[in-house]
Structures are given as C-alpha cells and as structure tokens.
Design a protein around this motif. Sequence first.
Motif, PDB file in Angstrom:
ATOM      1  N   LEU A   1      86.975 -14.679  45.502  1.00 55.57           N
ATOM      2  CA  LEU A   1      85.546 -14.440  45.263  1.00 55.57           C
ATOM      3  C   LEU A   1      84.903 -13.712  46.446  1.00 55.57           C
ATOM      4  N   LEU A   2      85.348 -14.042  47.660  1.00 62.38           N
ATOM      5  CA  LEU A   2      84.856 -13.343  48.851  1.00 62.38           C
ATOM      6  C   LEU A   2      85.195 -11.851  48.773  1.00 62.38           C
ATOM      7  N   ALA A   3      86.446 -11.537  48.403  1.00 60.59           N
ATOM      8  CA  ALA A   3      86.861 -10.141  48.280  1.00 60.59           C
ATOM      9  C   ALA A   3      86.078  -9.433  47.178  1.00 60.59           C
ATOM     10  N   HIS A   4      85.726 -10.177  46.133  1.00 60.91           N
ATOM     11  CA  HIS A   4      84.928  -9.603  45.040  1.00 60.91           C
ATOM     12  C   HIS A   4      83.523  -9.247  45.521  1.00 60.91           C
ATOM     13  N   ARG A   5      82.919 -10.173  46.292  1.00 63.29           N
ATOM     14  CA  ARG A   5      81.550  -9.958  46.761  1.00 63.29           C
ATOM     15  C   ARG A   5      81.461  -8.839  47.798  1.00 63.29           C
ATOM     16  N   THR A   6      82.407  -8.792  48.707  1.00 65.24           N
ATOM     17  CA  THR A   6      82.294  -7.883  49.851  1.00 65.24           C
ATOM     18  C   THR A   6      83.078  -6.590  49.699  1.00 65.24           C
ATOM     19  N   GLN A   7      84.160  -6.619  48.906  1.00 65.44           N
ATOM     20  CA  GLN A   7      85.018  -5.443  48.782  1.00 65.44           C
ATOM     21  C   GLN A   7      85.031  -4.849  47.373  1.00 65.44           C
ATOM     22  N   GLY A   8      84.359  -5.540  46.450  1.00 69.79           N
ATOM     23  CA  GLY A   8      84.347  -5.052  45.078  1.00 69.79           C
ATOM     24  C   GLY A   8      85.651  -5.270  44.334  1.00 69.79           C
ATOM     25  N   GLU A   9      86.503  -6.150  44.844  1.00 73.26           N
ATOM     26  CA  GLU A   9      87.776  -6.422  44.177  1.00 73.26           C
ATOM     27  C   GLU A   9      87.515  -7.146  42.848  1.00 73.26           C
ATOM     28  N   PRO A  10      88.115  -6.679  41.760  1.00 67.54           N
ATOM     29  CA  PRO A  10      87.884  -7.363  40.479  1.00 67.54           C
ATOM     30  C   PRO A  10      88.546  -8.738  40.444  1.00 67.54           C
ATOM     31  N   VAL A  11      87.906  -9.657  39.728  1.00 67.26           N
ATOM     32  CA  VAL A  11      88.483 -10.991  39.546  1.00 67.26           C
ATOM     33  C   VAL A  11      88.712 -11.219  38.057  1.00 67.26           C
ATOM     34  N   ASP A  12      89.604 -12.132  37.754  1.00 62.88           N
ATOM     35  CA  ASP A  12      89.920 -12.467  36.367  1.00 62.88           C
ATOM     36  C   ASP A  12      89.480 -13.901  36.111  1.00 62.88           C
ATOM     37  N   GLY A  13      88.512 -14.064  35.226  1.00 58.78           N
ATOM     38  CA  GLY A  13      87.951 -15.391  34.978  1.00 58.78           C
ATOM     39  C   GLY A  13      88.949 -16.373  34.405  1.00 58.78           C
ATOM     40  N   LEU A  14      89.831 -15.922  33.519  1.00 56.76           N
ATOM     41  CA  LEU A  14      90.805 -16.837  32.931  1.00 56.76           C
ATOM     42  C   LEU A  14      91.821 -17.288  33.971  1.00 56.76           C
ATOM     43  N   ALA A  15      92.302 -16.343  34.780  1.00 55.65           N
ATOM     44  CA  ALA A  15      93.243 -16.691  35.843  1.00 55.65           C
ATOM     45  C   ALA A  15      92.608 -17.694  36.803  1.00 55.65           C
ATOM     46  N   MET A  16      91.341 -17.473  37.126  1.00 54.63           N
ATOM     47  CA  MET A  16      90.634 -18.370  38.028  1.00 54.63           C
ATOM     48  C   MET A  16      90.467 -19.756  37.402  1.00 54.63           C
ATOM     49  N   ALA A  17      90.198 -19.797  36.111  1.00 57.62           N
ATOM     50  CA  ALA A  17      90.041 -21.087  35.426  1.00 57.62           C
ATOM     51  C   ALA A  17      91.342 -21.877  35.455  1.00 57.62           C
ATOM     52  N   PHE A  18      92.468 -21.202  35.204  1.00 59.74           N
ATOM     53  CA  PHE A  18      93.767 -21.883  35.264  1.00 59.74           C
ATOM     54  C   PHE A  18      94.031 -22.430  36.668  1.00 59.74           C
ATOM     55  N   ALA A  19      93.808 -21.581  37.681  1.00 54.18           N
ATOM     56  CA  ALA A  19      94.092 -21.983  39.058  1.00 54.18           C
ATOM     57  C   ALA A  19      93.188 -23.126  39.504  1.00 54.18           C
ATOM     58  N   ARG A  20      91.892 -23.041  39.155  1.00 52.76           N
ATOM     59  CA  ARG A  20      90.966 -24.102  39.556  1.00 52.76           C
ATOM     60  C   ARG A  20      91.281 -25.417  38.839  1.00 52.76           C
ATOM     61  N   THR A  21      91.603 -25.327  37.556  1.00 55.86           N
ATOM     62  CA  THR A  21      91.955 -26.528  36.794  1.00 55.86           C
ATOM     63  C   THR A  21      93.178 -27.212  37.409  1.00 55.86           C
ATOM     64  N   ALA A  22      94.149 -26.406  37.832  1.00 56.18           N
ATOM     65  CA  ALA A  22      95.348 -26.963  38.458  1.00 56.18           C
ATOM     66  C   ALA A  22      94.999 -27.719  39.740  1.00 56.18           C
ATOM     67  N   GLY A  23      94.187 -27.097  40.599  1.00 58.91           N
ATOM     68  CA  GLY A  23      93.818 -27.747  41.850  1.00 58.91           C
ATOM     69  C   GLY A  23      92.990 -29.005  41.640  1.00 58.91           C
ATOM     70  N   GLU A  24      92.012 -28.914  40.745  1.00 64.22           N
ATOM     71  CA  GLU A  24      91.152 -30.069  40.477  1.00 64.22           C
ATOM     72  C   GLU A  24      91.923 -31.212  39.816  1.00 64.22           C
ATOM     73  N   ALA A  25      93.011 -30.896  39.124  1.00 63.51           N
ATOM     74  CA  ALA A  25      93.765 -31.925  38.403  1.00 63.51           C
ATOM     75  C   ALA A  25      94.374 -32.970  39.316  1.00 63.51           C
ATOM     76  N   VAL A  26      94.649 -32.597  40.572  1.00 64.47           N
ATOM     77  CA  VAL A  26      95.280 -33.558  41.485  1.00 64.47           C
ATOM     78  C   VAL A  26      94.392 -33.925  42.671  1.00 64.47           C
ATOM     79  N   LEU A  27      93.314 -33.161  42.900  1.00 64.52           N
ATOM     80  CA  LEU A  27      92.526 -33.329  44.116  1.00 64.52           C
ATOM     81  C   LEU A  27      91.993 -34.748  44.298  1.00 64.52           C
ATOM     82  N   ARG A  28      91.456 -35.337  43.240  1.00 60.86           N
ATOM     83  CA  ARG A  28      90.775 -36.629  43.389  1.00 60.86           C
ATOM     84  C   ARG A  28      91.518 -37.793  42.724  1.00 60.86           C
ATOM     85  N   ARG A  29      92.710 -37.564  42.226  1.00 53.52           N
ATOM     86  CA  ARG A  29      93.448 -38.660  41.565  1.00 53.52           C
ATOM     87  C   ARG A  29      93.798 -39.748  42.579  1.00 53.52           C
TER      88      ARG A  29
END
Length: 348
Positions: free
Chosen positions: A176-204
């Motif tokens: 997201l930093l690279a998107h804001r400052t460098q204009g790098e495109p991001v993929d919302g679905l890829a981000m959703a998968f990655a975030r869901t994976a991290g959140e799935a174990v973070l607080r268990r």
Amino acid sequence: MLASPLFVDIRRGAVEDLSTLLHERYVSSTGRVLIAVGRTQGADIWRRISSSLPEATVFEVPDASLAAAGALQEELGKQGYDAVVAIGGGRTLDVAKYAATRAALPMVAVATNLAHDGICSPVASLEHPHGKGSYGVALPLAVVVDLDFVRAAPRHLVSAGVGDVVSNLSAIEDWLLAHRTQGEPVDGLAMAFARTAGEAVLRRPDSIEDDAFLVALAEALVLSGMAMSVAGTSRPCSGACHEIVHAVDQLFPGKSNHGELAGVGALFATSLRGDTALLGEMAQCLHRHGLATDPAGLGLTTDEFVRAVLHAPTTRPDRYTVLEERDLDEAGVHREVETFTTAVAAVL
C-alpha cells in the motif's frame, strides 16, 4: 481467471487416500507418477503407501538446488509420467514444482510440515553456485496436508509457518505504501487472501498442539500461495520483512529458518512504520508460539542485524518498502533497532 489447486485436503490420515485422489481427480488413472521424496519423512510416508501405487517410481531429492531440480526434470523425461507427487518439506516441494513446471507436468504437493507458505505458492526458492534464487513456477494441482505427519515433524518446522503467515500483514502495508508513493498497482483480491491468512492465526489462543490450529495454519499457508498467484508476484506476502530474510540468508547463511526470520523482519518493519498496535499483536503472537521476536532470538547480534537491514534493499531492487522510504544510514538503523527491541520487550 484465477489459477488455483484443484483439490486441498487437510486432515489426519489424508495421505492414505493419495492413490484415490490421483484416480478420482483425473490426475493419473494409471498411477504412473514420479514420487519425489525428502530424505526423512517423505521416504517414511512412501514406504507406507507404496503398495497402493505399484506403477510409481521414486526419486530422492538430495537438496533444494537447481542441480537437484534439473536431475528430477531429466528423470521425468525418461518415460511418460502423468504427474509428479512431491512428499516432504518446503525444499522437496520447491524442487518438484520447478522440475514439473519445466517438464509441463502437473504436480501434487504432500506437505509434511508447515514451515512456510511454499506449499502452495507459484515460487520455488532454489540454491545455485552463486547463492539462492526465486523462480516462477506453476501452482500445485492438489495439496495434501496430513496432520499426523505434521505433528511428527520437529516443532520449529511447524510453528515457523506462523511467522511467515503473520508477516503478510507487514507486506500488505509495504504494498500500500508503494501504491501511495510510487503509483504501484495493487490487487484487491490478492490483498484479501493475504490479509485473511495473516488474521487467521494472529489472535488465536490455541497452539500447534491443537488440530484446529494446525488446520487454520495450513489453510492460511494455502491462501498465501493463492494471494501470490492472483497478484502474479510475491508482493502480497513479501515486503521489507522478506528483504531482511534474503539479506540474512546472504550475509549469515544458516541462521534460524525462513518463517522465523520473516516474523522478526515483519516486526522491525512494523516498528519503522510506527504501528504500535500491530507490532504488539504480532510480537505476542510470535512469542506465544515460541518464535523469535528480536535479533538475539535469531542468533544474530545487533550489529549483524543492522548489517542485514542495510543490505536488505539490494536483495529486491525493484521493490519499494518502508526500508526504501526511510533510507536510513547505519546510525539510523542502530537507533531504530534499539527502539524496536525496546518496544517488543515492553509488550511481552
């Protein structure tokens, strides 16, 4: 269109149904497959199931090198195999993914540990005479995780996967930093998968002693692989955290393991961004699972870790992260490492 595994099976006793999977999922109706096994658990598993696959041939993977992948690819050309079935840890799976992709054959991953997200990623990390490289490969056609064998693996090869998955949350912020400052495109679905994976174990609150946690961790690792497949790059799961991993691998080979390095790299990157809330949650999660939370836990001195941080941006010169944004000199990195270790100690 989204490339994904045809079949994912995560449970106790899953490996016993491997021959059924190959037949019913039309991977191989004849059972003429090449079984790539690691030297420890992979070979033990093959002995248990060999009678159900009498037409299969076995290839022992000696190491995670381009040479080993080349040898496996050569073996695949000797007769008409339907598929490659890799049984073992991340090294065995990476060698098989690379060889199968080059031979244009489907590959089935039978993971015996949960050390990192390589079990279902479109990337193979292989050693060569001048170091280690990451190579684009096809996703496994099917993924099998037998919890009985995961439990039999060394504890650190299971819990390390927590560090790799949790580091997604740092990698996403770098993207997201690279998107804001460098204009790098991001993929919302890829981000959703990655975030869901991290959140799935973070607080268990449970641990690798519990089957429910192992299933959640295995699913999270598969989702991380899917995130990279969607993005067409490792970006959703690899930012400053993995730049530090690669730097440590290059400067101090053999220190700790990939997942644990990624966890500490993510903590440091999160500290650089000033996100104290996420830093605390990540540190508590890693500590809860017995993983390192600072350089000392990785077997690195402060000076060695500083060297790794300074070297990290050179490992992925095309990638913009918080390390490139801050562009710290040696004195600045020393100050930030002290701030980071003090903050982590305060929440544990």
